[in-house]
Enzyme design. Structure first.
Site, PDB file in Angstrom:
ATOM      1  CB  ALA A   1     -15.615  17.308  13.805  1.00  0.00           C
TER       2      ALA A   1
ATOM      3  N   GLY B   1     -18.995  21.123  15.363  1.00  0.00           N
ATOM      4  CA  GLY B   1     -18.572  21.667  14.074  1.00  0.00           C
ATOM      5  C   GLY B   1     -19.730  22.063  13.179  1.00  0.00           C
TER       6      GLY B   1
ATOM      7  CD  GLU C   1     -16.739  24.693  16.233  1.00  0.00           C
ATOM      8  OE1 GLU C   1     -16.755  23.496  15.892  1.00  0.00           O
ATOM      9  OE2 GLU C   1     -15.810  25.187  16.890  1.00  0.00           O
TER      10      GLU C   1
ATOM     11  CD  GLU D   1     -17.506  21.285  20.049  1.00  0.00           C
ATOM     12  OE1 GLU D   1     -18.320  21.766  20.871  1.00  0.00           O
ATOM     13  OE2 GLU D   1     -17.462  21.628  18.862  1.00  0.00           O
TER      14      GLU D   1
HETATM   15  N1  CAA Z   1     -19.646  11.952  14.142  1.00  0.00           N
HETATM   16  C1  CAA Z   1     -19.883  10.745  13.611  1.00  0.00           C
HETATM   17  N2  CAA Z   1     -21.070  10.120  13.665  1.00  0.00           N
HETATM   18  C2  CAA Z   1     -22.068  10.755  14.288  1.00  0.00           C
HETATM   19  C3  CAA Z   1     -21.908  12.019  14.867  1.00  0.00           C
HETATM   20  C4  CAA Z   1     -20.633  12.638  14.770  1.00  0.00           C
HETATM   21  N3  CAA Z   1     -20.382  13.867  15.262  1.00  0.00           N
HETATM   22  N4  CAA Z   1     -23.084  12.388  15.430  1.00  0.00           N
HETATM   23  C5  CAA Z   1     -23.945  11.380  15.193  1.00  0.00           C
HETATM   24  N5  CAA Z   1     -23.340  10.392  14.515  1.00  0.00           N
HETATM   25  C6  CAA Z   1     -23.908   9.115  14.086  1.00  0.00           C
HETATM   26  C7  CAA Z   1     -24.143   8.200  15.278  1.00  0.00           C
HETATM   27  O1  CAA Z   1     -22.944   7.548  15.672  1.00  0.00           O
HETATM   28  C8  CAA Z   1     -25.182   7.266  14.716  1.00  0.00           C
HETATM   29  O2  CAA Z   1     -24.540   6.312  13.902  1.00  0.00           O
HETATM   30  P1  CAA Z   1     -24.970   4.739  14.005  1.00  0.00           P
HETATM   31  O3  CAA Z   1     -26.405   4.725  13.559  1.00  0.00           O
HETATM   32  O4  CAA Z   1     -24.040   4.086  13.024  1.00  0.00           O
HETATM   33  O5  CAA Z   1     -24.801   4.351  15.421  1.00  0.00           O
HETATM   34  C9  CAA Z   1     -26.007   8.164  13.818  1.00  0.00           C
HETATM   35  O6  CAA Z   1     -25.199   9.302  13.541  1.00  0.00           O
HETATM   36  C10 CAA Z   1     -27.279   8.641  14.469  1.00  0.00           C
HETATM   37  O7  CAA Z   1     -26.944   9.206  15.726  1.00  0.00           O
HETATM   38  P2  CAA Z   1     -27.673   8.792  17.089  1.00  0.00           P
HETATM   39  O8  CAA Z   1     -28.099   7.370  17.042  1.00  0.00           O
HETATM   40  O9  CAA Z   1     -26.775   9.212  18.207  1.00  0.00           O
HETATM   41  O10 CAA Z   1     -28.981   9.706  16.994  1.00  0.00           O
HETATM   42  P3  CAA Z   1     -29.791  10.393  18.184  1.00  0.00           P
HETATM   43  O11 CAA Z   1     -30.994  11.004  17.554  1.00  0.00           O
HETATM   44  O12 CAA Z   1     -29.972   9.452  19.321  1.00  0.00           O
HETATM   45  O13 CAA Z   1     -28.812  11.556  18.727  1.00  0.00           O
HETATM   46  C11 CAA Z   1     -27.345  13.452  18.474  1.00  0.00           C
HETATM   47  C12 CAA Z   1     -28.493  12.622  17.861  1.00  0.00           C
HETATM   48  C13 CAA Z   1     -27.831  14.167  19.740  1.00  0.00           C
HETATM   49  C14 CAA Z   1     -26.940  14.485  17.433  1.00  0.00           C
HETATM   50  C15 CAA Z   1     -26.157  12.511  18.823  1.00  0.00           C
HETATM   51  O14 CAA Z   1     -25.869  11.715  17.687  1.00  0.00           O
HETATM   52  C16 CAA Z   1     -24.895  13.223  19.232  1.00  0.00           C
HETATM   53  O15 CAA Z   1     -24.791  13.678  20.357  1.00  0.00           O
HETATM   54  N6  CAA Z   1     -23.917  13.328  18.298  1.00  0.00           N
HETATM   55  C17 CAA Z   1     -22.614  13.880  18.585  1.00  0.00           C
HETATM   56  C18 CAA Z   1     -22.667  15.394  18.669  1.00  0.00           C
HETATM   57  C19 CAA Z   1     -21.287  15.930  19.008  1.00  0.00           C
HETATM   58  O16 CAA Z   1     -20.694  15.600  20.022  1.00  0.00           O
HETATM   59  N7  CAA Z   1     -20.754  16.824  18.128  1.00  0.00           N
HETATM   60  C20 CAA Z   1     -19.461  17.417  18.332  1.00  0.00           C
HETATM   61  C21 CAA Z   1     -18.418  16.617  17.587  1.00  0.00           C
HETATM   62  S1  CAA Z   1     -16.769  17.197  17.931  1.00  0.00           S
HETATM   63  C22 CAA Z   1     -16.569  18.579  16.965  1.00  0.00           C
HETATM   64  O17 CAA Z   1     -17.449  18.972  16.214  1.00  0.00           O
HETATM   65  C23 CAA Z   1     -15.240  19.261  17.095  1.00  0.00           C
HETATM   66  C24 CAA Z   1     -15.157  20.587  16.421  1.00  0.00           C
HETATM   67  O18 CAA Z   1     -15.358  21.613  17.070  1.00  0.00           O
HETATM   68  C25 CAA Z   1     -14.763  20.726  15.046  1.00  0.00           C
END
Ligand code: CAA
Length: 262
Positions: free
Chosen positions: A69, A113, A116, A136
């Site tokens: 998400a 998400g 999911e 999460e």
């Molecule tokens: N939401 C918004 N933006 C996201 C995102 C997310 N979930 N995941 C990644 N991005 C964005 C980053 O902010 C980044 O943007 P910028 O270039 O503008 O900074 C871009 O995507 C690239 O990401 P990274 O620079 O972090 O890339 P990476 O290769 O170093 O890492 C990753 C990749 C491991 C996927 C890392 O981005 C990450 O950990 N992302 C978050 C994953 C996460 O926590 N997901 C759960 C979200 S909560 C949820 O989903 C609730 C639910 O149950 C419904």
């Protein structure tokens, strides 16, 4: 219909074709915001209602199916705004209304998400680059789109607890041996394999296809005796169909069946 966060296409040349939906917010690793989820829901319902479509394939990019998400749009929420606005509830579960098979073709990250959403599809074909996880807990929340419920049903309690509590990612091979994904294929063959699976399904009798989907999903809702009872009624009911007679006659005549409801 024009979409900004997804791409849609139609593949195949048989009487029933395959709809391909591609999640398309590459700069945010296909993070799932409201606009994307609204568009995805609209596209899914439109393809489900289209009699020329037999199956839907849902995919992302080489780098990410979806990284979860959208974190920036969730950040400002309070309990009251999340609850009142129906965060997740309002547009994430449209996919569960779809009666035709939906295949997830997953490469790269399927996190939070994203994992999911893949689990809400009927089965997952993974590229060897796929990584699944429910991180999460690192954000100080819990999954909100079924991760704590569907993951244990897919991989068992121990592995689900491990993934949910440590936030570690699971590679494609581990996901396959755990039963989360149906098969792992080389990344450059992912779409080809998913479309071929859809094409095979499109060749079968549509009522059989749709009933099998309904019955397998019932296995997750109903007690065994009820599920087996409903299955038996459908099994009997299909002896009233043209396609049962055609399928069995074709088998005995050693020819391809010509299903009426393909
Ligand atoms: N939401 C918004 N933006 C996201 C995102 C997310 N979930 N995941 C990644 N991005 C964005 C980053 O902010 C980044 O943007 P910028 O270039 O503008 O900074 C871009 O995507 C690239 O990401 P990274 O620079 O972090 O890339 P990476 O290769 O170093 O890492 C990753 C990749 C491991 C996927 C890392 O981005 C990450 O950990 N992302 C978050 C994953 C996460 O926590 N997901 C759960 C979200 S909560 C949820 O989903 C609730 C639910 O149950 C419904």
């Amino acid at each position: 219909m024009t979409y900004e966060c997804i791409l849609t296409a139609v593949h195949g040349d048989g009487p029933r074709k395959t709809a391909l939906i591609t999640l398309n917010r590459p700069k945010a690793l296909n993070a799932l915001n409201d606009q994307l989820m609204d568009e995805l829901g609209q596209a899914l319902l439109a393809f489900d209602a289209d009699d020329g479509i037999g199956c839907i394939v849902l995919t992302g990019s080489e780098r990410a199916f979806a990284a979860g998400a959208d974190i920036p749009t969730m950040l400002p929420h309070t309990f009251a705004t999340a609850f009142k606005s129906g965060l997740i509830s309002k547009n994430w579960e449209t996919i569960l209304q779809v009666r035709k098979p939906v295949i997830a073709a997953v490469a790269g990250f399927a996190l939070g998400g994203g994992c999911e959403l893949a689990m809400m599809c009927d089965f997952i074909i993974a590229a060897d680059t796929a990584k699944f996880g429910q991180p999460e807990i690192k954000l100080g929340i819990v999954p909100g789109a079924g991760g704590t419920q569907r993951l244990p049903r897919a991989v068992g309690k121990s592995k689900a607890m491990d993934l949910l509590l440590t936030a570690r990612m699971m590679a494609a091979a581990e996901a396959e041996s755990a039963g989360l994904v149906s098969r792992v294929v080389p990344a450059d063959k992912l779409l080809e394999e998913a479309l071929a699976a859809a094409e095979a399904i499109n060749g079968f009798s549509a009522p059989s296809v749709m009933l099998i989907k309904e019955l397998v999903n019932l296995a997750y809702q109903a007690p065994l005796s009820e599920g087996v009872g409903v299955e038996r009624r459908y099994f009997h009911a299909l002896f009233g169909s043209h396609d049962q007679r055609e399928g069995m006659e074709a088998f005995l005549a050693k020819r391809a069946p010509n299903f009426e409801h393909r």
